[in-house]
Design an enzyme around this catalytic site. Sequence first.
Site, PDB file in Angstrom:
ATOM      1  N   ASN A  61       0.861  -1.178   0.000  1.00 25.34           N
ATOM      2  CA  ASN A  61       0.000   0.000   0.000  1.00 25.34           C
ATOM      3  C   ASN A  61       0.899   1.228   0.000  1.00 25.34           C
ATOM      4  O   ASN A  61       1.491   1.561   1.027  1.00 25.34           O
ATOM      5  CB  ASN A  61      -0.888  -0.028   1.250  1.00 25.34           C
ATOM      6  CG  ASN A  61      -1.680   1.254   1.422  1.00 25.34           C
ATOM      7  OD1 ASN A  61      -1.814   2.044   0.485  1.00 25.34           O
ATOM      8  ND2 ASN A  61      -2.213   1.461   2.623  1.00 25.34           N
TER       9      ASN A  61
ATOM     10  N   LYS B 115       0.125   4.251  -0.261  1.00 23.56           N
ATOM     11  CA  LYS B 115      -0.530   5.427   0.329  1.00 23.56           C
ATOM     12  C   LYS B 115      -0.344   6.639  -0.601  1.00 23.56           C
ATOM     13  O   LYS B 115      -0.247   6.469  -1.805  1.00 23.56           O
ATOM     14  CB  LYS B 115       0.002   5.705   1.734  1.00 23.56           C
ATOM     15  CG  LYS B 115       0.027   4.448   2.605  1.00 23.56           C
ATOM     16  CD  LYS B 115       0.172   4.758   4.051  1.00 23.56           C
ATOM     17  CE  LYS B 115       0.457   3.483   4.826  1.00 23.56           C
ATOM     18  NZ  LYS B 115       0.180   3.613   6.237  1.00 23.56           N
TER      19      LYS B 115
ATOM     20  N   HIS C 293      -9.443   0.970   4.989  1.00 20.38           N
ATOM     21  CA  HIS C 293      -8.156   1.187   5.674  1.00 20.38           C
ATOM     22  C   HIS C 293      -8.385   2.128   6.848  1.00 20.38           C
ATOM     23  O   HIS C 293      -9.189   3.064   6.764  1.00 20.38           O
ATOM     24  CB  HIS C 293      -7.147   1.786   4.694  1.00 20.38           C
ATOM     25  CG  HIS C 293      -5.755   1.774   5.215  1.00 20.38           C
ATOM     26  ND1 HIS C 293      -5.305   2.704   6.131  1.00 20.38           N
ATOM     27  CD2 HIS C 293      -4.719   0.931   5.001  1.00 20.38           C
ATOM     28  CE1 HIS C 293      -4.044   2.448   6.430  1.00 20.38           C
ATOM     29  NE2 HIS C 293      -3.659   1.366   5.761  1.00 20.38           N
TER      30      HIS C 293
ATOM     31  N   GLU D  68      -6.774   4.554   7.939  1.00 25.23           N
ATOM     32  CA  GLU D  68      -6.570   5.983   7.638  1.00 25.23           C
ATOM     33  C   GLU D  68      -7.813   6.577   6.993  1.00 25.23           C
ATOM     34  O   GLU D  68      -8.136   7.741   7.214  1.00 25.23           O
ATOM     35  CB  GLU D  68      -5.325   6.152   6.751  1.00 25.23           C
ATOM     36  CG  GLU D  68      -4.053   5.912   7.552  1.00 25.23           C
ATOM     37  CD  GLU D  68      -2.863   5.432   6.731  1.00 25.23           C
ATOM     38  OE1 GLU D  68      -2.894   5.523   5.494  1.00 25.23           O
ATOM     39  OE2 GLU D  68      -1.895   4.942   7.359  1.00 25.23           O
TER      40      GLU D  68
ATOM     41  N   GLU E 220      -5.249  -5.220  10.598  1.00 29.62           N
ATOM     42  CA  GLU E 220      -4.259  -4.166  10.798  1.00 29.62           C
ATOM     43  C   GLU E 220      -4.571  -3.413  12.094  1.00 29.62           C
ATOM     44  O   GLU E 220      -5.383  -2.471  12.080  1.00 29.62           O
ATOM     45  CB  GLU E 220      -4.304  -3.178   9.633  1.00 29.62           C
ATOM     46  CG  GLU E 220      -4.009  -3.794   8.287  1.00 29.62           C
ATOM     47  CD  GLU E 220      -3.412  -2.771   7.335  1.00 29.62           C
ATOM     48  OE1 GLU E 220      -2.325  -3.043   6.823  1.00 29.62           O
ATOM     49  OE2 GLU E 220      -4.003  -1.707   7.139  1.00 29.62           O
TER      50      GLU E 220
ATOM     51  N   GLY F 161       2.315   2.213  10.711  1.00 34.33           N
ATOM     52  CA  GLY F 161       3.232   3.349  10.559  1.00 34.33           C
ATOM     53  C   GLY F 161       3.932   3.770  11.842  1.00 34.33           C
ATOM     54  O   GLY F 161       4.491   4.849  11.909  1.00 34.33           O
TER      55      GLY F 161
ATOM     56  N   SER G  40       3.483  -2.064  10.392  1.00 35.46           N
ATOM     57  CA  SER G  40       4.928  -2.009  10.598  1.00 35.46           C
ATOM     58  C   SER G  40       5.651  -3.305  10.214  1.00 35.46           C
ATOM     59  O   SER G  40       6.599  -3.728  10.881  1.00 35.46           O
ATOM     60  CB  SER G  40       5.241  -1.618  12.046  1.00 35.46           C
ATOM     61  OG  SER G  40       4.752  -0.310  12.303  1.00 35.46           O
TER      62      SER G  40
HETATM   63  C1  PEP Z   1      -0.746   0.058   5.898  1.00 37.09           C
HETATM   64  O1  PEP Z   1      -0.786   1.213   5.512  1.00 37.09           O
HETATM   65  O2  PEP Z   1      -1.637  -0.732   5.550  1.00 37.09           O
HETATM   66  C2  PEP Z   1       0.354  -0.349   6.764  1.00 37.09           C
HETATM   67  C3  PEP Z   1       0.317  -1.522   7.294  1.00 37.09           C
HETATM   68  O3  PEP Z   1       1.366   0.583   6.951  1.00 37.09           O
HETATM   69  P1  PEP Z   1       2.817   0.306   7.621  1.00 37.09           P
HETATM   70  O4  PEP Z   1       3.326  -1.002   7.025  1.00 37.09           O
HETATM   71  O5  PEP Z   1       3.635   1.460   7.207  1.00 37.09           O
HETATM   72  O6  PEP Z   1       2.607   0.172   9.078  1.00 37.09           O
END
Ligand code: PEP
Length: 272
Positions: free
Chosen positions: A28, A30, A113, A115, A183, A189, A229
Amino acid sequence: MPDRYDSCVVRPLESRGSTVRIPVIAGNWKMNTTIREATGLVSEMLPSLDRIENIEKVVCPPFISLGAVKKLISGTSIKLGAQNVYFEEKGAYTGEISPVMLSDLCEFVIIGHSERRQYFNETGEIINRKIRAALRVGLKPILCVGEKLEENESGRTEEVVTAQLDSSLAGVDYDRDSIIAYEPVWAIGTGRAATGKQANETIGFIRSKIEKLYGGEIARSMRILYGGSVTASNIAEFVQQPEIDGALVGGASLKAVEFVSMVKQTSQIKVG
Ligand code: PEP
């Protein structure tokens, strides 16, 4: 009309009595990369990524790069996903992208997601409408669910994930082509990933919930990923777990060498 499963990569293969699920690593990106940077990143990954077999490799660049990336990956084993979709078919919705527009371009779409839930106020009802709209045109949703830190610390992870699945999937004819990503919001992040054991437990719980909603065959076939992460240094901890079928990766998917390494490690661990 061809059977939808004719082209499905995930067949419920019976091997030593258990279902084999094709692992997935999805990146992803983003709101990162210009078109030039996106094509540069894909070109860098492409030769190594294309050679790794028995695993689905999905990149999800921003909308504006989908066309250029699609051209680059045409004829390769790399697949394309979008990061969002609107639920209406067309019309006066300035700035939105409809499912049918995406279905010309890509196979997957990330929906729900955290976000989007957090910054764009996406509710369970909106996510539900998006999933229905995506499925209507044959897009495969990657539905994201996960609890916030305070929910985790107060032992409410299963309750939160259950409510998210119930609202997102209400009345939805989900199938084995669809993917779920667990997630935890506190892990996205932040550099603070869950442990493999924690993620495996929650993903096992999600699978049992899918079984209740859609039956054992779908639950055994559906890919459920961990996200939060994940990097080349910790991916092995997650994909060694029996319930975890791969990862949805944010930050680390923007580095070609690291993304390829995560795909390679997953393939070695899951496929051998
Ligand atoms: C994500 O945006 O779905 C995600 C898991 O981000 P990160 O790997 O940066 O934590």
